[in-house]
Design a protein around this motif. Sequence first.
Motif, PDB file in Angstrom:
ATOM      1  N   SER A   7       0.806   3.834   1.471  1.00  0.00           N
ATOM      2  CA  SER A   7       1.980   3.157   0.916  1.00  0.00           C
ATOM      3  C   SER A   7       1.552   1.892   0.183  1.00  0.00           C
ATOM      4  O   SER A   7       0.594   1.234   0.579  1.00  0.00           O
ATOM      5  N   ASP A   9       2.913  -1.777  -0.661  1.00  0.00           N
ATOM      6  CA  ASP A   9       3.901  -2.694  -0.102  1.00  0.00           C
ATOM      7  C   ASP A   9       3.952  -3.977  -0.907  1.00  0.00           C
ATOM      8  O   ASP A   9       2.925  -4.467  -1.375  1.00  0.00           O
ATOM      9  N   ASP A  31       1.399   4.345   6.635  1.00  0.00           N
ATOM     10  CA  ASP A  31       2.839   4.513   6.830  1.00  0.00           C
ATOM     11  C   ASP A  31       3.347   3.774   8.067  1.00  0.00           C
ATOM     12  O   ASP A  31       4.418   3.170   8.050  1.00  0.00           O
ATOM     13  N   HIS A  34       3.453  -0.005   7.396  1.00  0.00           N
ATOM     14  CA  HIS A  34       4.473  -0.268   6.383  1.00  0.00           C
ATOM     15  C   HIS A  34       5.862  -0.216   7.014  1.00  0.00           C
ATOM     16  O   HIS A  34       6.716  -1.067   6.732  1.00  0.00           O
TER      17      HIS A  34
END
Length: 58
Positions: A7, A9, A31, A34
């Motif tokens: 991910s 961010d 993940d 995040h």
Amino acid sequence: MINLATSVDHIVPLFAGGSPYDWSNLQSLCDYHHALKSQREREQKNKPYGLVTKTRTI
């Protein structure tokens, strides 16, 4: 254990004034982390006068 970062961010969330396109405001996270960071930010956003400070999650 090492988790794959999947991910991207925003370090300073967009609702807190973070820049959506500034590379220095982006970090890669797995993940799991995040989701944790996003949950904390949602909680801060819902607090009266809640300010989110710049943090990095490893």
